[in-house]
Design a protein around this motif. Structure first.
Motif, mmCIF file in Angstrom:
data_model
loop_
_atom_site.group_PDB
_atom_site.id
_atom_site.type_symbol
_atom_site.label_atom_id
_atom_site.label_comp_id
_atom_site.label_asym_id
_atom_site.label_seq_id
_atom_site.Cartn_x
_atom_site.Cartn_y
_atom_site.Cartn_z
ATOM 1 N N MET A 156 0.723 -1.195 -0.003
ATOM 2 C CA MET A 156 -0.088 0.167 0.136
ATOM 3 C C MET A 156 0.770 1.420 0.108
ATOM 4 O O MET A 156 0.580 2.483 -0.526
ATOM 5 N N SER A 157 2.125 1.459 0.555
ATOM 6 C CA SER A 157 2.896 2.459 0.667
ATOM 7 C C SER A 157 3.588 2.619 -0.435
ATOM 8 O O SER A 157 3.524 3.723 -0.958
ATOM 9 N N SER A 158 3.924 1.585 -1.025
ATOM 10 C CA SER A 158 4.635 1.572 -2.481
ATOM 11 C C SER A 158 3.601 2.167 -3.557
ATOM 12 O O SER A 158 3.747 3.067 -4.521
ATOM 13 N N ASN A 159 2.289 1.648 -3.501
ATOM 14 C CA ASN A 159 1.212 2.083 -4.275
ATOM 15 C C ASN A 159 0.931 3.661 -4.116
ATOM 16 O O ASN A 159 0.808 4.517 -4.962
ATOM 17 N N MET A 160 0.862 4.229 -2.868
ATOM 18 C CA MET A 160 0.885 5.450 -2.561
ATOM 19 C C MET A 160 2.030 6.392 -2.944
ATOM 20 O O MET A 160 1.690 7.405 -3.574
ATOM 21 N N ALA B 154 3.203 10.166 -9.707
ATOM 22 C CA ALA B 154 2.338 10.377 -10.941
ATOM 23 C C ALA B 154 1.597 11.596 -11.060
ATOM 24 O O ALA B 154 1.426 12.350 -12.020
ATOM 25 N N TYR B 155 0.979 12.151 -9.566
ATOM 26 C CA TYR B 155 -0.088 13.091 -9.479
ATOM 27 C C TYR B 155 1.070 14.262 -9.963
ATOM 28 O O TYR B 155 0.682 15.413 -10.595
ATOM 29 N N GLN B 156 2.195 14.405 -9.211
ATOM 30 C CA GLN B 156 2.956 15.503 -9.378
ATOM 31 C C GLN B 156 3.421 15.542 -10.915
ATOM 32 O O GLN B 156 3.680 16.739 -11.382
ATOM 33 N N ALA B 157 3.692 14.590 -11.454
ATOM 34 C CA ALA B 157 4.078 14.540 -12.977
ATOM 35 C C ALA B 157 2.954 15.236 -13.802
ATOM 36 O O ALA B 157 3.127 15.881 -14.815
ATOM 37 N N ALA B 158 1.544 14.749 -13.531
ATOM 38 C CA ALA B 158 0.243 15.387 -14.266
ATOM 39 C C ALA B 158 0.095 16.660 -14.010
ATOM 40 O O ALA B 158 0.038 17.490 -15.064
ATOM 41 N N GLU B 159 0.605 17.144 -12.798
ATOM 42 C CA GLU B 159 0.601 18.605 -12.496
ATOM 43 C C GLU B 159 1.531 19.342 -13.218
ATOM 44 O O GLU B 159 1.260 20.504 -13.729
ATOM 45 N N SER B 160 2.837 18.903 -13.460
ATOM 46 C CA SER B 160 3.728 19.514 -14.060
ATOM 47 C C SER B 160 3.487 19.801 -15.648
ATOM 48 O O SER B 160 3.532 20.802 -16.251
ATOM 49 N N ALA B 161 2.752 18.628 -16.078
ATOM 50 C CA ALA B 161 2.137 18.693 -17.683
ATOM 51 C C ALA B 161 1.199 19.646 -17.825
ATOM 52 O O ALA B 161 1.134 20.545 -18.658
ATOM 53 N N LEU B 162 0.182 19.873 -16.789
ATOM 54 C CA LEU B 162 -0.634 21.006 -16.902
ATOM 55 C C LEU B 162 -0.074 22.419 -16.708
ATOM 56 O O LEU B 162 -0.385 23.309 -17.513
ATOM 57 N N ARG B 163 1.012 22.469 -15.996
ATOM 58 C CA ARG B 163 1.517 23.733 -15.960
ATOM 59 C C ARG B 163 2.383 24.051 -17.271
ATOM 60 O O ARG B 163 2.488 25.146 -17.821
ATOM 61 N N MET B 164 2.948 23.141 -17.764
ATOM 62 C CA MET B 164 3.515 23.427 -19.170
ATOM 63 C C MET B 164 2.567 23.832 -20.280
ATOM 64 O O MET B 164 2.657 24.619 -20.948
#
Length: 188
Positions: A43-47, A53-63
């Motif tokens: 569970m810790s690994s999945n989180m 992944a969430y941080q990467a998607a936010e980075s894509a939104l900013r770009m």
């Protein structure tokens, strides 16, 4: 001579049986705790994967937002403002596709993404949704319309864009893929 009392004859190995039962119980408790620890680790690994992944998607939104500020002609035309002649799905059809990446743009290295942990590069998809009057958006006269034009006619116009970002190209390796979406309104 050694005399024994009559108690020795009645013991038939009860201590051994009790010891074996206690050993079995302690083994079961140990196995249950190992199983619980392993589950917590998964569970810790999945989180952790989801967080990256969430941080990467936010980075894509900013770009994507930065790209729109620099160039408003970007995006797939997907007009939904009446009269709408085309169907505009809520998400691009290939958002979670393994093989089709058409229309998606990769995030460049200036947006500091740790793609080695993701096994992929974050991507974004821009859709041009159409133009509306600024009055329609804010629901009342904007300062711009009050000064330079009447609402609903001749006033300022806004272009709506929908940006969909994903943390990377979905793959068969089972890594988390997060998709985020925002709507951006820009004054023409």
């Amino acid at each position: 001579m050694n005399k024994s009392n009559g108690c020795d004859r009645h013991q038939k190995g009860a201590a051994l049986l009790v010891a074996l039962i206690m050993l079995l119980i302690s083994t079961l408790i140990g196995l249950a705790s190992i199983r619980g620890t392993t589950l917590n680790e998964k569970m810790s690994s999945n989180m952790f994967d989801r967080s990256i992944a969430y941080q990467a998607a936010e980075s894509a939104l900013r770009m994507a937002e930065a790209e729109l500020e620099a160039n408003q002609t970007l995006g797939v035309d997907c007009t939904f403002i009446p009269p709408a002649n085309r169907f505009c799905p809520s998400m691009p059809a290939n958002t979670f596709s393994f093989s089709d990446s058409s229309g998606w743009f990769d995030v460049d290295s200036s947006y500091l993404v740790n793609d080695t942990l993701l096994d992929s590069t974050p991507q974004y998809y821009i859709e041009k949704m159409g133009s509306i009057d600024a009055f329609d958006f804010v629901g009342s006269d904007s300062a711009n319309d009050s000064m330079y034009g009447a609402p609903g006619g001749g006033g300022s116009q806004m272009t709506q864009f929908r940006i969909t970002a994903r943390s990377g190209v979905p793959s068969e390796n089972g890594r988390s893929v997060v998709a985020l979406q925002i709507t951006v309104n820009q004054t023409l």
